[in-house]
Scaffold this active site. Structure first.
Site, short mmCIF file in Angstrom:
data_model
loop_
_atom_site.label_atom_id
_atom_site.label_comp_id
_atom_site.label_asym_id
_atom_site.label_seq_id
_atom_site.Cartn_x
_atom_site.Cartn_y
_atom_site.Cartn_z
N LYS A 288 73.50 156.42 182.82
CA LYS A 288 74.47 155.35 182.57
C LYS A 288 74.87 155.36 181.10
CE LYS A 288 74.49 151.13 181.31
NZ LYS A 288 75.69 151.15 180.46
N GLY B 253 68.45 152.39 172.74
CA GLY B 253 69.29 151.23 172.42
C GLY B 253 68.51 150.23 171.60
N SER B 254 68.88 148.97 171.73
CA SER B 254 68.26 147.94 170.89
C SER B 254 66.85 147.61 171.36
CB SER B 254 69.12 146.68 170.92
OG SER B 254 69.23 146.22 172.25
N THR B 255 66.04 147.15 170.44
CA THR B 255 64.66 146.76 170.77
C THR B 255 64.67 145.61 171.77
OG1 THR B 255 63.80 147.60 168.69
CG2 THR B 255 62.52 145.85 169.72
N GLU B 256 65.64 144.72 171.59
CA GLU B 256 65.78 143.58 172.50
C GLU B 256 65.97 144.04 173.96
OE1 GLU B 256 69.30 141.86 171.07
OE2 GLU B 256 69.25 140.18 172.47
N GLU C 31 63.66 154.66 172.90
CA GLU C 31 63.98 154.98 171.51
C GLU C 31 64.82 153.82 171.02
OE1 GLU C 31 65.96 155.84 168.53
OE2 GLU C 31 66.86 157.58 169.54
N GLY D 237 65.30 147.03 175.05
CA GLY D 237 64.10 147.81 175.37
C GLY D 237 63.06 146.94 176.07
N CYS E 252 70.14 154.46 164.36
CA CYS E 252 68.88 153.69 164.47
C CYS E 252 67.95 154.04 163.32
CB CYS E 252 68.23 153.91 165.82
SG CYS E 252 68.25 155.62 166.31
N GLU F 105 67.78 144.56 161.76
CA GLU F 105 68.64 145.74 161.85
C GLU F 105 70.11 145.30 161.89
OE1 GLU F 105 68.50 148.11 165.49
OE2 GLU F 105 68.61 149.92 164.25
#
Ligand code: ADP
Length: 501
Positions: free
Chosen positions: A199, A252-255, A274, A257, A308, A405
């Site tokens: 995706k 993508g973002s940690t959020e 990642e 993730g 990132c 970030e």
């Protein structure tokens, strides 16, 4: 200052590609979304709609996962030899290379990055990734293991391990390096013998869809690679939660993730992540300062700061602080911000209106926290999502602009007095993706490289990537490594076989 966008002649194969609504790839066929819906993807240099794309959702993800399942469990893919698999991946690399110019233009139109960067970095790195992983297809080996089994005295065994593909893999990728992220994900999965549902990010689906055409042209069997564009909360969430998916790979973002990890709990699928970063970039007074200044500027401003691993926290030893920071600011002032298609552009627009708002919001936060913009600090007026390359000084470790970030061309600069004091500060972040060190003292460099809690440490360089070099995060920057042979660990599993002789 506004950005002048002159009309640019786009190659006819690119204008044909974006000229009609793009379909999704499921089981070897290009199809509309089950709902019939499409969504727009924008040209960030102008804010105008670039193309319409089929909007995948739960039903499309379900069809794609079932196709990938069938291709893995009973399709011709599982019967190919390792060498045949490797040859297909290599052929894909060749095809991509033959279409370099077309992919670079498409990437610039959809993402905004300078064409010179797409042409010189994104596409060649993607080609190299497929070639590197193609070679691994024939080298995924197990071992023979002498076993002793104390509770069966006198018995003899022949024991060995096999390295087998994990199965059906869901891959969710971001918009900052759309084609390259697709390559980082697809290449090790295919070399290992997995099947995939990919995706792409909703902001930048075009190069992944064009790559899908080359995947079919290369001769991959139907269902081995399925590409379903759509939004994260719908298509992405459905993929992460799907019970027939054996593994999910996310960048993508940690959020998000964290959401992926939760979604994966249903069938306990394997997860690799990642995620974000807030990487320290440290300049010592004994460094080659010209190189450190140029490298520190590129560490943050490359790709509009949308990396990132961007070197977003610049720490400079106090005696050279002014010289280095003014040097980085002077480089920032020289950056030519403009449409990525213009030949002399060195920084394009941010990817989206939302991203522009996010970066501008952080600039406001920084200034209200007491930081000063040595250069930049504002949105660029006119059409498109442009922001000025920015150097913030008078920043402190606990400010939000130093901790969070930003994902834009904004660096915070802070002086330090000695390495003992610096290291805890450099590591004082929830992230641990990358770090930079600039010094001529080699033992200091390696001592600090060891003390950095980061997955990558660059010494006297920054943003150096290679298909053979593992990349990934410590702490909340992720699980697992992309690239290099470490990446294959994520797509294979070990089976132990034991025979009584
Ligand atoms: P950004 O905030 O920089 O856009 P995200 O982490 O939101 O980065 O997006 C990276 C990828 O994750 C995109 O492909 C996006 O569609 C996808 N995504 C976003 N939200 C979800 C979600 N809830 N579940 C699965 N995928 C998601």
């Amino acid at each position: 200052m506004g950005i002048a966008v002159s009309p640019i002649q786009i190659d006819s194969c690119v204008s044909d590609f974006i000229g009609k609504p793009r379909k999704m790839l499921i089981d070897g066929k290009w199809v509309n979304a089950a709902s019939g819906k499409t969504f727009p993807t924008y040209n960030p240099a102008t804010g105008e709609v670039l193309a319409q794309v089929a909007e995948g959702d739960r039903a499309d993800i379900d069809a794609a996962v079932k196709a990938a399942r069938k291709a893995f469990d009973s399709g011709p893919w599982s019967r190919l030899t390792a060498s045949e698999r490797g040859k297909l991946v290599w052929k894909l690399a060749d095809l991509l290379e033959q279409h370099l110019e077309e992919f670079a233009t498409l990437e610039t139109l959809d993402n905004g990055k300078p064409l010179t960067v797409a042409r010189g970095a994104d596409v060649p790195l993607a080609v190299d990734m497929f070639r590197y992983m193609a070679g691994w297809a024939t080298k995924l080996e197990g071992t023979t293991i002498p076993i002793s089994v104390p509770y069966t005295p006198g018995a003899q065994y022949h024991a060995y391990t096999l390295r087998e593909p994990v199965g059906v893999v869901g891959q969710i990728i971001p918009w900052n390096f759309p084609l390259l992220m697709a390559a980082w994900k697809l290449a090790p999965a295919l070399a290992s013998g997995c099947t995939v549902v990919l995706k792409p990010a909703e902001q930048t689906p075009l190069t992944a869809l064009r790559l899908g055409e080359l995947i079919m042209e290369a001769g991959f069997p139907d269902g081995v690679v399925n590409i379903v564009p759509g939004y994260g909360e719908t298509a992405g969430a459905a993929l992460a939660a799907h019970d027939l998916v054996d593994k999910i790979a996310f960048t993508g973002s940690t959020e998000v993730g964290r959401l992926i990890v939760h979604a994966a709990t249903g069938n306990l699928k394997k997860v690799s992540l990642e995620l974000g970063g807030k990487s320290p970039n440290v300049v010592f007074q004994d460094a080659d300062l010209d190189a450190a200044i140029a490298g520190s500027a590129s560490a943050i401003f490359f790709n509009q700061g949308q990396c990132c691993c961007a070197g977003s926290r610049l720490y400079v030893e106090r005696p050279v602080f002014d010289r280095v920071v003014e040097g980085v600011a002077a480089k920032a002032k020289k950056i030519r911000v403009g449409s990525g298609l213009e030949p002399d552009t060195s920084m394009g627009p941010l990817v989206s209106e939302e991203q522009l708002q996010r970066v501008c919001n952080y600039l406001d936060i920084g200034l209200s926290e007491g930081a000063t913009a040595l250069t930049g600090g504002k949105k660029v007026g006119g059409k498109g999502y442009f922001v000025e390359p920015t150097v913030l000084v008078n920043t402190k470790d606990n400010m939000r602009v130093v901790q969070e970030e930003i994902f834009g061309p904004v660096v915070t600069a802070i002086p330090f007095d000695d390495p003992e004091e610096l290291m805890p500060r450099a590591n004082d972040t929830v992230y641990g993706l990358a770090a930079g060190i600039w010094t001529r003292d080699i033992s200091k460099a390696h001592r600090l490289a060891s003390a950095m809690r980061a997955g990558t440490v660059w010494i006297n360089c920054y943003n150096i990537f290679d298909a053979a070099l593992p990349f990934g995060g410590y702490k909340q920057s992720g699980w697992g490594r992309e690239m290099g042979k470490d990446a294959l660990e994520l797509y294979t599993q070990t089976k132990a076989v034991c025979t009584r002789l």
